[in-house]
Structures are given as C-alpha cells and as structure tokens.
Design an enzyme around this catalytic site. Structure first.
Site, PDB file in Angstrom:
ATOM      1  N   ALA A   1     -12.124 157.450 -23.288  1.00 50.90           N
ATOM      2  CA  ALA A   1     -12.761 157.920 -22.103  1.00 50.90           C
ATOM      3  C   ALA A   1     -11.627 158.860 -21.347  1.00 50.90           C
ATOM      4  O   ALA A   1     -10.374 158.755 -21.678  1.00 50.90           O
ATOM      5  CB  ALA A   1     -12.298 156.224 -21.154  1.00 50.90           C
TER       6      ALA A   1
ATOM      7  N   GLN B   1     -21.585 155.622 -27.487  1.00 45.56           N
ATOM      8  CA  GLN B   1     -21.107 154.079 -27.319  1.00 45.56           C
ATOM      9  C   GLN B   1     -21.376 153.495 -25.948  1.00 45.56           C
ATOM     10  O   GLN B   1     -21.079 153.883 -25.064  1.00 45.56           O
ATOM     11  CB  GLN B   1     -19.536 154.216 -27.527  1.00 45.56           C
ATOM     12  CG  GLN B   1     -19.155 152.920 -27.723  1.00 45.56           C
ATOM     13  CD  GLN B   1     -17.471 152.880 -27.671  1.00 45.56           C
ATOM     14  OE1 GLN B   1     -16.691 153.251 -26.686  1.00 45.56           O
ATOM     15  NE2 GLN B   1     -16.808 152.597 -28.887  1.00 45.56           N
TER      16      GLN B   1
ATOM     17  N   CYS C   1     -12.325 147.237 -26.520  1.00 49.13           N
ATOM     18  CA  CYS C   1     -11.653 147.717 -25.182  1.00 49.13           C
ATOM     19  C   CYS C   1     -10.635 146.477 -24.533  1.00 49.13           C
ATOM     20  O   CYS C   1     -11.284 145.546 -24.428  1.00 49.13           O
ATOM     21  CB  CYS C   1     -12.754 148.305 -24.245  1.00 49.13           C
ATOM     22  SG  CYS C   1     -11.923 148.749 -22.737  1.00 49.13           S
TER      23      CYS C   1
ATOM     24  N   ASN D   1      -8.891 152.721 -38.211  1.00 49.97           N
ATOM     25  CA  ASN D   1      -8.311 153.558 -36.946  1.00 49.97           C
ATOM     26  C   ASN D   1      -6.951 153.035 -36.708  1.00 49.97           C
ATOM     27  O   ASN D   1      -6.507 151.637 -36.717  1.00 49.97           O
ATOM     28  CB  ASN D   1      -9.441 153.367 -35.777  1.00 49.97           C
ATOM     29  CG  ASN D   1      -8.995 153.943 -34.738  1.00 49.97           C
ATOM     30  OD1 ASN D   1      -8.946 153.047 -33.538  1.00 49.97           O
ATOM     31  ND2 ASN D   1      -8.595 155.103 -34.386  1.00 49.97           N
TER      32      ASN D   1
ATOM     33  N   ASP E   1      -3.090 155.252 -35.418  1.00 47.52           N
ATOM     34  CA  ASP E   1      -1.965 155.736 -35.934  1.00 47.52           C
ATOM     35  C   ASP E   1      -2.046 157.061 -37.126  1.00 47.52           C
ATOM     36  O   ASP E   1      -1.216 157.450 -37.607  1.00 47.52           O
ATOM     37  CB  ASP E   1      -0.773 155.054 -36.465  1.00 47.52           C
ATOM     38  CG  ASP E   1      -0.370 153.889 -35.393  1.00 47.52           C
ATOM     39  OD1 ASP E   1      -0.801 154.080 -34.172  1.00 47.52           O
ATOM     40  OD2 ASP E   1       0.048 152.841 -35.711  1.00 47.52           O
TER      41      ASP E   1
ATOM     42  N   GLY F   1      -7.763 159.081 -32.911  1.00 47.98           N
ATOM     43  CA  GLY F   1      -7.835 159.035 -31.333  1.00 47.98           C
ATOM     44  C   GLY F   1      -6.802 159.938 -30.838  1.00 47.98           C
ATOM     45  O   GLY F   1      -6.996 161.008 -30.529  1.00 47.98           O
TER      46      GLY F   1
HETATM   47  C1  LIG Z   1      -7.038 157.529 -23.292  1.00 55.63           C
HETATM   48  C2  LIG Z   1      -7.959 156.493 -24.276  1.00 55.63           C
HETATM   49  C3  LIG Z   1      -9.170 156.155 -23.878  1.00 55.63           C
HETATM   50  C4  LIG Z   1      -9.879 155.250 -24.911  1.00 55.63           C
HETATM   51  N1  LIG Z   1     -11.222 155.106 -24.737  1.00 55.63           N
HETATM   52  C5  LIG Z   1     -11.925 154.386 -25.595  1.00 55.63           C
HETATM   53  C6  LIG Z   1     -13.571 154.187 -25.468  1.00 55.63           C
HETATM   54  O1  LIG Z   1     -14.076 154.562 -24.663  1.00 55.63           O
HETATM   55  N2  LIG Z   1     -14.116 153.679 -26.620  1.00 55.63           N
HETATM   56  C7  LIG Z   1     -13.416 152.914 -27.472  1.00 55.63           C
HETATM   57  O2  LIG Z   1     -13.941 152.345 -28.446  1.00 55.63           O
HETATM   58  N3  LIG Z   1     -11.869 153.230 -27.610  1.00 55.63           N
HETATM   59  C8  LIG Z   1     -11.481 153.913 -26.790  1.00 55.63           C
HETATM   60  N4  LIG Z   1      -9.946 154.096 -26.860  1.00 55.63           N
HETATM   61  C9  LIG Z   1      -9.402 153.519 -28.314  1.00 55.63           C
HETATM   62  C10 LIG Z   1      -9.234 154.654 -29.236  1.00 55.63           C
HETATM   63  O3  LIG Z   1     -10.614 154.775 -29.648  1.00 55.63           O
HETATM   64  C11 LIG Z   1      -8.645 154.247 -30.743  1.00 55.63           C
HETATM   65  O4  LIG Z   1      -9.100 153.053 -31.083  1.00 55.63           O
HETATM   66  C12 LIG Z   1      -7.230 153.838 -30.318  1.00 55.63           C
HETATM   67  O5  LIG Z   1      -6.606 155.007 -29.514  1.00 55.63           O
HETATM   68  C13 LIG Z   1      -6.487 154.005 -31.617  1.00 55.63           C
HETATM   69  O6  LIG Z   1      -6.430 155.042 -32.382  1.00 55.63           O
HETATM   70  P1  LIG Z   1      -5.391 156.127 -32.482  1.00 55.63           P
HETATM   71  O7  LIG Z   1      -3.989 155.438 -33.079  1.00 55.63           O
HETATM   72  O8  LIG Z   1      -5.648 157.303 -33.484  1.00 55.63           O
HETATM   73  O9  LIG Z   1      -5.217 156.899 -30.809  1.00 55.63           O
HETATM   74  C14 LIG Z   1      -9.344 154.786 -26.054  1.00 55.63           C
HETATM   75  C15 LIG Z   1      -8.005 155.193 -26.273  1.00 55.63           C
HETATM   76  C16 LIG Z   1      -7.362 156.220 -25.448  1.00 55.63           C
HETATM   77  C17 LIG Z   1      -5.789 156.495 -25.768  1.00 55.63           C
END
Ligand SMILES: Cc1cc2nc3c(=O)[nH]c(=O)nc-3n(C[C@H](O)[C@H](O)[C@H](O)COP(=O)(O)O)c2cc1C
Length: 332
Positions: free
Chosen positions: A21, A75, A109, A217, A219, A241
């Site tokens: 988001a 989504q 979420c 997913n 890190d 992410g």
């Molecule tokens: C700012 C932000 C917004 C996110 N919005 C969503 C979202 O809309 N839908 C979702 O499934 N996950 C959302 N996530 C979670 C990410 O998709 C992901 O699962 C999470 O950041 C872990 O992955 P990473 O370690 O690669 O960041 C969001 C994460 C962040 C940091």
C-alpha cells in the site's frame, strides 16, 4: 529460477513484487516488470467497499494496464465471502479490468484497522471463513465465465500461540487457491525481526500434496537472501517487498546474482531518472498536487544512500510540483 504454473498461467522467473500500500501504483509496477519482476499485484483493495460503493474511489488503487503489464493482478481484502463474490462480479463487468489475469486475496495484513473487521490476518483465526472466501471468489469467476486463478497471501500465524499455519494453508489449497504466498512472520511481528523460513517450510510441506506452487516472502533483497529463502523454505517462487521500495532494480539484481553474474548497481543519475519517471507517470492518473504529495513518502527510498541524501530528502518532502522535484534533483 524454474518457471511455475499458477492455474494455467506460466510464470517465468517467478520473483514478484509483494503488494505494498502506498507503493504499488501502476507506474511503479510497470517499472518493476521492466526490471524483471514476473508480476506485480496491486495493493489491497476492500471487497466490501467495491460491493457497496462500486469501483468508484477504489479505482485509483486497482488500475491495471494489460498493454504494459504481462500479468495484471488485483489484491482484495475482506471478511465475508459474499463481499468477494459481489466485488468480483463488479470487477468483471467493468471494461477497465479487461485483461485481468488473477485475483489475490489478502490474508496477512496485520494493521489493526483491517484485522478488527475480521479481514487480513484475522482470517488465520477462522480457516472455515477463509476457505469460504476462496471458494466464493473461484465460483464468482467461474460463473462469470472468467476462469482465472485465485491466489492467497498470508503469514506464518495469527500470533506465536496460534501457529496453525500448515492446516490453514492446506485448507486454502483444498478450497481452490492456485498459489499461496507466505510471509514468514506472525501478525504481532508486523515487519520486525527476521522472517521464519522454517515455519514457511512447514507450511510449504503441508500444501505440497495439493500440487500448487508456494511463494516465500520476507527479507529478500539480493541473490544471497533469495537463495537462502528458496533453499530453506522449498518455495517455488518469491515475493520481494520492502527491498523494492525506490529500488525496482532489485529484480535485475536478484536474477543476475542467482545466475552467478556480477551485478552493477544503478548510478545515482539513473535512480533520479526513474524517480522522476514514476512521478511523471503517476501524474497521468491523478492531479499533480495529489501525485507529488503521495510520492513524498516514496522519494526518500530512491535517493537513500546517495550523495547528500539527507538534504535532498528534506527538500523533496516539501516539494509540491514536478518542476520543483526536477529542480531539486538537478535536472533543470
Ligand atoms: C508499506 C507496506 C505496505 C504493504 N501493503 C501490503 C498490501 O497492500 N498487501 C499485502 O498483502 N501486503 C502488504 N505489505 C506486506 C508486504 O507485501 C510483504 O509481505 C512484507 O513487506 C514482507 O516482505 P519484505 O520483507 O520483502 O518486505 C505491505 C508492506 C509494507 C512495508
């Protein structure tokens, strides 16, 4: 990485942008695809709001462009199967979504505002409801003659006392999910600590008999961390992410490093050019003032670690026009 099938959609090099988001606007998703992301879902959009208010204001978060995106994915989040059914009907009857290839359901979420309504990660507490949501979504698509895969994105547990992850994802797979992405953290962990790949591996094992792919997913930021996630979880694909924020190049980097190739980081000028491109393209879809304001929280990620980043960040965060941003970046 080997290609995978989600339903009958072939996903080459299955490393995707995780929905975020505030970051997953269409221009950014297109840039990530150009840099090698397999696909990039939209951020979460409320199924209930679509059901009762129509596409309306949600459209800005769910805009797709099949001419620029290989695999457009929306989504949805929500807590009631009927909301998903109605939302899918509205989406499919709207020509703006022609070319949509998949629906992803948010079951991870952790934000209290979302969890309180029984949506997002709260669904992990109610596997029966979660399964009905998947079934309702699949059914709504089939009824409309749009046979497309339904995927789910979830976490390793509602909290550390309730790690019903393997049973939960198995239920989703048996209810018709065509791919499940697992973020290796529980809800209270939000984004803190490290992703628990062992917990993801147990969930992956539980889904295996159902024959659908699993994405891991959490890190992942370069070839080394990607390899670790693949080896430790046994997943078929990955979602990236936070490491992609202001850094769409991460997809090219992961691909190159997994192939054992040297990867050269983009020069500062290139980073600034892509920042400006994303902002300019965001202005096509909403007025400049709103686009720049929204982009203020994104811009610092593009310049992070560069020369004079702190000063640049301050200046960018008070800019209100594209011309100002250009000047601050030294493009005039
Ligand atoms: C700012 C932000 C917004 C996110 N919005 C969503 C979202 O809309 N839908 C979702 O499934 N996950 C959302 N996530 C979670 C990410 O998709 C992901 O699962 C999470 O950041 C872990 O992955 P990473 O370690 O690669 O960041 C969001 C994460 C962040 C940091």
């Amino acid at each position: 990485m080997n290609s995978v099938l989600i339903g009958d959609i072939k996903i080459e090099n299955p490393i995707c942008l995780a929905p975020m988001a505030g970051f997953s606007a269409l221009p950014f998703r297109v840039i990530c695809e150009e840099m090698g992301a397999a696909y990039c879902p939209t951020e979460l959009v409320s199924a209930r709001s679509i059901r009762y208010n129509g596409i309306g204001k949600s459209y800005r978060y769910m805009r797709i462009d099949p001419e620029k995106e290989k695999i457009p994915v929306i989504q949805l989040f929500g807590s009631e199967p009927e909301d998903f059914e109605a939302a899918v009907q509205k989406i499919l009857s709207d020509p703006r979504f022609e070319g949509l290839k998949m629906i992803d359901i948010n079951m991870g979420c952790p934000v209290p505002k979302v969890v309180k309504t029984g949506s997002g990660c709260a669904l992990m507490k109610d596997p029966v409801k979660a399964s009905k949501i998947v079934e309702a979504t699949v059914r709504a698509l089939e009824t409309a003659g749009a046979k497309m895969p339904v995927t789910c994105k979830t976490r390793t547990g509602f909290d550390d006392r309730d790690m019903g992850g393997p049973d939960f994802v198995r239920a989703l797979a048996e209810s018709g999910a065509s791919m499940i992405c697992i973020h290796g953290r529980t809800r209270p962990q939000m984004y803190a600590g490290y992703a628990d790949y062992d917990a993801v591996a147990k969930m992956t094992e539980a889904i295996r008999p159902c024959g659908i792919p699993v994405f891991a997913n959490g890190d992942i930021k370069d070839g080394k961390s990607a390899l670790k996630a693949i080896e430790r979880t046994g997943a078929d694909g990955l979602m990236v992410g936070r490491a992609a924020r202001g850094n769409p190049w991460v997809f090219a980097k992961i691909k190159a490093e997994l192939e054992g190739l040297e990867y050269e980081e983009p020069a500062e000028t290139e980073r600034k050019q892509i920042l400006l491109r994303e902002l300019t393209e965001r202005c096509i879809y909403c007025d400049e003032d709103a686009a720049v304001r929204e982009f203020r929280s994104v811009m610092p990620f593009y310049i992070k670690g560069g020369q004079g980043a702190a000063g640049l960040k301050r200046a960018l965060c008070s800019a209100s026009t594209v011309a100002e941003v250009k000047e601050i970046l030294g493009f005039d």
